[in-house]
Write an enzyme that holds these catalytic residues in place. Structure first.
Site, PDB file in Angstrom:
ATOM      1  CD  GLU A   1      -3.426  -3.020   7.243  1.00 45.81           C
ATOM      2  OE1 GLU A   1      -2.307  -3.181   6.768  1.00 45.81           O
ATOM      3  OE2 GLU A   1      -4.107  -2.002   7.051  1.00 45.81           O
TER       4      GLU A   1
ATOM      5  CG  ASN B   1      -1.700   1.223   1.453  1.00 44.87           C
ATOM      6  OD1 ASN B   1      -1.790   2.060   0.547  1.00 44.87           O
ATOM      7  ND2 ASN B   1      -2.286   1.371   2.635  1.00 44.87           N
ATOM      8  CD1 TRP B   2       3.180   1.098  -3.262  1.00 44.56           C
ATOM      9  CD2 TRP B   2       3.463   2.634  -4.866  1.00 44.56           C
ATOM     10  NE1 TRP B   2       3.892   0.520  -4.291  1.00 44.56           N
ATOM     11  CE2 TRP B   2       4.078   1.437  -5.286  1.00 44.56           C
ATOM     12  CE3 TRP B   2       3.501   3.745  -5.716  1.00 44.56           C
ATOM     13  CZ2 TRP B   2       4.731   1.322  -6.521  1.00 44.56           C
ATOM     14  CZ3 TRP B   2       4.146   3.628  -6.944  1.00 44.56           C
ATOM     15  CH2 TRP B   2       4.758   2.428  -7.331  1.00 44.56           C
ATOM     16  CE  LYS B   3       0.155   3.242   4.851  1.00 43.38           C
ATOM     17  NZ  LYS B   3       0.080   3.367   6.283  1.00 43.38           N
TER      18      LYS B   3
ATOM     19  N   GLY C   1       2.885  -1.265   4.351  1.00 44.93           N
ATOM     20  CA  GLY C   1       2.876   0.174   4.085  1.00 44.93           C
ATOM     21  C   GLY C   1       4.300   0.662   3.866  1.00 44.93           C
ATOM     22  N   GLY C   2       4.888   1.226   4.921  1.00 47.11           N
ATOM     23  CA  GLY C   2       6.218   1.857   4.826  1.00 47.11           C
ATOM     24  C   GLY C   2       7.261   1.047   4.070  1.00 47.11           C
TER      25      GLY C   2
ATOM     26  N   GLY D   1       2.361   1.883  10.768  1.00 51.45           N
ATOM     27  CA  GLY D   1       3.266   3.028  10.641  1.00 51.45           C
ATOM     28  C   GLY D   1       3.922   3.434  11.945  1.00 51.45           C
TER      29      GLY D   1
ATOM     30  CG  HIS E   1      -5.806   1.448   5.157  1.00 48.55           C
ATOM     31  ND1 HIS E   1      -5.373   2.429   6.026  1.00 48.55           N
ATOM     32  CD2 HIS E   1      -4.768   0.595   4.993  1.00 48.55           C
ATOM     33  CE1 HIS E   1      -4.117   2.169   6.363  1.00 48.55           C
ATOM     34  NE2 HIS E   1      -3.717   1.071   5.742  1.00 48.55           N
TER      35      HIS E   1
ATOM     36  CB  SER F   1       5.349  -2.057  11.861  1.00 46.83           C
ATOM     37  OG  SER F   1       4.822  -0.763  12.116  1.00 46.83           O
TER      38      SER F   1
ATOM     39  CD  GLU G   1      -2.927   5.212   6.887  1.00 44.35           C
ATOM     40  OE1 GLU G   1      -2.905   5.323   5.644  1.00 44.35           O
ATOM     41  OE2 GLU G   1      -1.979   4.743   7.549  1.00 44.35           O
TER      42      GLU G   1
HETATM   43  C1  PEP Z   1      -0.749  -0.183   6.054  1.00 43.31           C
HETATM   44  O1  PEP Z   1      -0.897   1.003   5.904  1.00 43.31           O
HETATM   45  O2  PEP Z   1      -1.582  -0.961   5.566  1.00 43.31           O
HETATM   46  C2  PEP Z   1       0.405  -0.648   6.835  1.00 43.31           C
HETATM   47  C3  PEP Z   1       0.389  -1.867   7.270  1.00 43.31           C
HETATM   48  O3  PEP Z   1       1.411   0.264   7.055  1.00 43.31           O
HETATM   49  P1  PEP Z   1       2.846  -0.028   7.757  1.00 43.31           P
HETATM   50  O4  PEP Z   1       3.404  -1.279   7.111  1.00 43.31           O
HETATM   51  O5  PEP Z   1       3.671   1.181   7.440  1.00 43.31           O
HETATM   52  O6  PEP Z   1       2.595  -0.209   9.203  1.00 43.31           O
END
Ligand code: PEP
Length: 251
Positions: A168, A9-11, A235-236, A174, A96, A214, A98
Site C-alpha cells: 500500500e 478495511n472499514w477503518k 479502504g474508502g 485515501g 497498516h 484508492s 495509519e
Molecule cells: C487502506 O486503508 O488500506 C486503503 C487502501 O484505503 P483507500 O482504499 O481508501 O485508499
C-alpha cells in the site's frame, strides 16, 4: 495459480446498525453474482461479533484491523489475538500505514504482532508501503525491503502459507491517487523476489500480495490483472456495498 483475495478495511467507520446494514447488502449482493474470490471484511472491534454472526453461511470471512502482541493484562485500550479469535476473526490487518504514521508503530512491534497472530491461529494481512517523499527520493525499494525483512524476521517458510502481504503506497491511501498498474506491478514483483531470497522461490510463488491505495471498481480490473497482484485491500470503496462488490466482480 494464486487465488484473488479482496479485503475491505472499514477503518473507524460504522456503528452497529450501520455495520448490520452494510453486511446485509453485501451478503445479498454477493449471493446473486458469481465470483471466485476470497472476500474478507475488517470492521472495527465493536462490530466484530455482530459481523461474525451475520456472515455465517456466506462467502465472507472476518478480519480485525489491529491487535496487541501480549496475551492479556494491563494494556488499557488494547485487544489480544485470542479475543479476536473468540469474536470470530480469521484474519488481522497488521502494520497498516495509519498505524505506523498516526500511532507510531515500528517494524519490531509489527513483527511481534505477526508472530503472536500466527501462534494464535490468526492470518496476518501484513501491510508495507513507501511515503510520497520516499518514492520521490528514490528509496521505495529500500523501504519495502526493510519493512519486509523486519516484519517477517524469525518466521519459518511454513508461517508464510498463512500470511498475506498488502503493498500500500502511503501516497495512494485515501487520496484518490492510485499507483499505475505498472508501478504497482514493479513493487509487487520486487516483494516476491524478496520473499524468494528470504525464504524460497516456492514460497514466493505461493505468496498472496494484495495492492491497496484508492482501489475502485473502475481501476480494479487493470490493477488486478497484473501478474503479481493477487487481490486488493480496499479502504474508502469498501464502505458502500455496490463499490466493494464492483471490485470483487472486477477481480
Ligand atoms: C487502506 O486503508 O488500506 C486503503 C487502501 O484505503 P483507500 O482504499 O481508501 O485508499
Amino acid at each position: 495459480m494464486r487465488r484473488k483475495v479482496i479485503a475491505g478495511n472499514w477503518k473507524m467507520n460504522n456503528n452497529l446498525p450501520e455495520s448490520e446494514n452494510l453486511i446485509s447488502k453485501l451478503i445479498s449482493g454477493l449471493s446473486t453474482g458469481k465470483n471466485n474470490c476470497d472476500v474478507i471484511i475488517c470492521p472495527p472491534f465493536t462490530s466484530l461479533s455482530l459481523a461474525a454472526s451475520l456472515i455465517k453461511g456466506s462467502q465472507i470471512k472476518l478480519g480485525a484491523q489491529n491487535m496487541y502482541y501480549e496475551e492479556s493484562g494491563a494494556f488499557t485500550g488494547e485487544v489480544s489475538a485470542s479475543m479476536l479469535k473468540s469474536a470470530g476473526c480469521e484474519y488481522v490487518i497488521l502494520g497498516h500505514s495509519e498505524r505506523r504514521t498516526i500511532f507510531g508503530e515500528k517494524d519490531e512491534q509489527i513483527n511481534k504482532k505477526i508472530k503472536k497472530a500466527l501462534s494464535s491461529g490468526l492470518k496476518p494481512i501484513f501491510c508495507v508501503g513507501e511515503t510520497l517523499e520516499e518514492r520521490e527520493i528514490g528509496v521505495t525499494n529500500d523501504i519495502i525491503k526493510r519493512q519486509v525483512n523486519e516484519g517477517l524476521s524469525g518466521l519459518s517458510e511454513k508461517d508464510l502459507d498463512t500470511i498475506i502481504i498488502a503493498y500500500e503506497p502511503v501516497w495512494a491511501i485515501g487520496t484518490g491517487k492510485t499507483a499505475t498498474p505498472a508501478q504497482a506491478q514493479e513493487v509487487h514483483s520486487f516483494i516476491r523476489s524478496l520473499i524468494s531470497g528470504l525464504f524460497s522461490p516456492a514460497s514466493a510463488e505461493k505468496m498472496i500480495i494484495q495492492y491497496g491505495g484508492s482501489v475502485k471498481p473502475d481501476n480494479a480490473k487493470e490493477l488486478l490483472s497484473q501478474k503479481d497482484i493477487d487481490g486488493a485491500l480496499v479502504g474508502g470503496a469498501c464502505l458502500k456495498a455496490e463499490s466493494f462488490i464492483g471490485i470483487i466482480e472486477a477481480a
